[in-house]
Design an enzyme around this catalytic site. Structure first.
Site, mmCIF file in Angstrom:
data_model
loop_
_atom_site.group_PDB
_atom_site.id
_atom_site.type_symbol
_atom_site.label_atom_id
_atom_site.label_comp_id
_atom_site.label_asym_id
_atom_site.label_seq_id
_atom_site.Cartn_x
_atom_site.Cartn_y
_atom_site.Cartn_z
ATOM 1 N N ASP A 98 0.816 -1.215 0.000
ATOM 2 C CA ASP A 98 0.000 0.000 0.000
ATOM 3 C C ASP A 98 0.852 1.269 0.000
ATOM 4 O OD1 ASP A 98 -2.141 -1.816 0.333
ATOM 5 O OD2 ASP A 98 -1.983 -1.675 2.510
ATOM 6 N N GLU B 246 -11.041 0.819 -4.360
ATOM 7 C CA GLU B 246 -10.475 1.264 -3.088
ATOM 8 C C GLU B 246 -9.201 2.050 -3.371
ATOM 9 O OE1 GLU B 246 -9.470 -2.274 -0.861
ATOM 10 O OE2 GLU B 246 -8.817 -3.300 -2.667
#
Length: 524
Positions: A15, A186
């Protein structure tokens, strides 16, 4: 021109969020249930990186006791504006069909801290990021989670203004993007380039169908038009690519006006298809096309192992030492602790200088108060070793070297006590919460110190022990190291293999083990 070799952050570093401040690049990655929270890496050239900070280092910022495996800190976003670093993160307290996802903001004038106590933002979903518009206003974007049955749980990207003066979100919430047919929208990031607002999202889920999607609008509030050649980046359509799971990107512009995208990826073991190194961080050079869309500089949408560098002067960091003798007053930044801070209740570098003292607490099944400190496995082939002095009085007291994924999956070479053998050494393992002892314990009665070693070759793990650190004896069978991977673990987790040191005392008396050193050596 020097090239960049991917991944730039090997091992469990997912991430990625990147920011440039002057000539310095900083990159934040997720840490989940490991404390302190968020890893920040520093580079001068986009080639060489080192860990420099863990901003969430106080319980007032992050309390992970009881956090589920692969809960805790998800998808941090690091930005910089007007002399201040902003770090947004999600603290996940429950990760089932109904999720508890609390989003916070901390700030600091210096990347090394000290970072502020958190400002609570919302709990409507996860993967929040902060966009600083050129009119001075700030906007939070995050995905919205819809737990209702029969609905798409990825219910779009929400936008709401953040007021620094009021330290809270203000005004209406807008749902600006419902995603594409790839689904699971997302990881949003907003940018403004040449009069367009660009929305970069992750789609397809964080496994093999992961992708990077781009959309744009003349208005911050939309509607957003999807890239006509979407996705910008993915590896799902070619299982032979060495970098799989490509997705969850973030953009940065260099001092010279070049653009790069950092993104998540995974490298499967060729013979097993599992990724014990977890989700890693890679980088790709990107360009703006004539029609104003982002493209990979090499064309197509597949991640490359070798990428053209930015043409900046190379600035490598000093090589990391293989051995840590625990002579420093603080732990190496490569170490993290499972769910709890480094406190004298559990650990000490002062009580016996030159040693890491670990005080036995709860079992390896605990999600509350374990005494376990570990670092990331960052290569397919490595050797880890430690020297430990420990005098257990009961089978309920244990200490040693552990290869760990989560509370349900680990291999543990531990010293303990047996009524017949006295002080003994053996292996415990946990296979999706099924416990096993793959070999009989051996007596090490009378040994003041025992040296422990783990040797990993892709999917093979062999433990060893020694009285002097010179002559090593194998203990137990060759074990399946590939079990320490997302693809094997039944809880649906997504972190990566760690290797480290721990101590348990199930009597509650906090029996301590003293570790003289820890070695981690990667092998080609």
């Amino acid at each position: 021109m020097p090239t960049i070799t991917n991944p730039i952050l090997p091992g469990f570093n997912p991430d990625p969020s990147i920011v440039r401040v002057g000539d310095d690049y900083y990159l934040a990655t997720s840490t989940f249930e490991w404390f302190p929270g968020v890893q920040i890496h520093h580079s001068k050239d986009l080639i060489h990186w080192r860990v420099v900070a863990h901003p969430l280092n106080r319980l007032s910022q992050l309390d992970l006791r009881g956090a589920p495996s692969s809960g805790g800190v998800w998808a941090p976003c690091l930005t910089y504006c007007d002399g201040l670093f902003y770090l947004i993160y999600t603290d996940v307290k429950a990760r089932g069909e109904v999720k508890d996802t609390h989003n916070y903001l901390v700030t600091a004038p210096d990347i090394l801290g000290e970072w502020s106590d958190p400002v609570y933002l919302n709990s409507t979903g996860f993967d929040p990021s902060l966009f600083h518009d050129d009119d001075g206003r700030k906007w939070l974007v995050n995905m919205v989670w819809d737990h209702r049955q029969g609905r798409n749980p990825f219910a779009g990207i929400a936008l709401q203004e953040y007021s620094p003066a009021e330290r809270r979100l203000v005004g209406p919430e807008y749902n600006i993007f419902k995603g594409t047919e790839l689904g699971r929208t997302e990881g949003p990031h907003l940018y403004k380039v040449n009069g367009y607002y660009y929305l970069l999202t992750a789609e397809g889920g964080t496994s093999l169908h992961h992708s990077v999607t781009l959309a744009r609008s003349r208005s911050l509030f939309g509607p957003y038009q999807v890239h006509p050649r979407n996705p910008v980046l993915t590896s799902w359509d070619d299982p032979t690519l060495p970098l799989q799971k490509a997705g969850h990107g973030d953009l940065v512009e260099t001092q010279r006006g070049d653009w790069y995208m950092v993104h998540l990826c995974g490298r499967p073991i060729p013979t097993r298809g599992r990724c014990p190194l977890g989700r890693e961080t890679a980088i790709q050079k990107v360009v703006w096309s004539a029609d104003g869309w982002l493209e990979l500089a090499d064309g197509g949408h597949h991640p490359a192992l070798e990428v053209e560098g930015p043409g900046l002067p190379e600035q490598p960091w000093p090589q990391e030492p293989v051995r840590d003798d625990f002579d420093a007053p603080v732990l190496s930044p490569h170490f993290q602790i499972l769910r709890i801070p480094f406190t004298e209740d559990h650990f000490s570098l002062r009580e016996r200088p030159g040693y890491l003292r670990i005080k036995g607490r709860e079992s390896l099944s605990s999600k509350h108060s374990q005494s376990l400190v570990a670092r990331r496995q960052q290569a397919f082939r490595y050797t880890a070793a430690a020297g430990v002095e420990f005098e257990p009085e009961t089978f309920k007291q244990m200490a040693g070297l552990i290869c760990f994924y989560d509370t349900q999956n680990w291999f543990y070479l531990r010293i303990s006590h047996d009524e017949n053998l006295g002080k003994c050494l053996g292996i415990l393992s946990c296979d999706n919460n099924r416990f096993d002892q793959p070999a009989a314990d051996v007596s090490i009665a009378g040994w003041e110190r025992c040296h422990l070693r783990a040797r990993v070759d892709y999917d093979k793990l062999q433990f060893y022990y020694s009285p002097d650190g010179e002559a090593w004896t194998a203990i137990g069978p060759e074990l399946d190291a590939s079990r320490l991977a997302d693809e094997y673990c039944l809880e649906g987790t997504f972190t990566g293999a760690m290797v480290g040191l721990c101590c348990q005392d199930l009597t509650g008396r906090r029996k301590a083990a003293d570790f003289d050193y820890f070695e981690y050596l990667e092998r080609s």
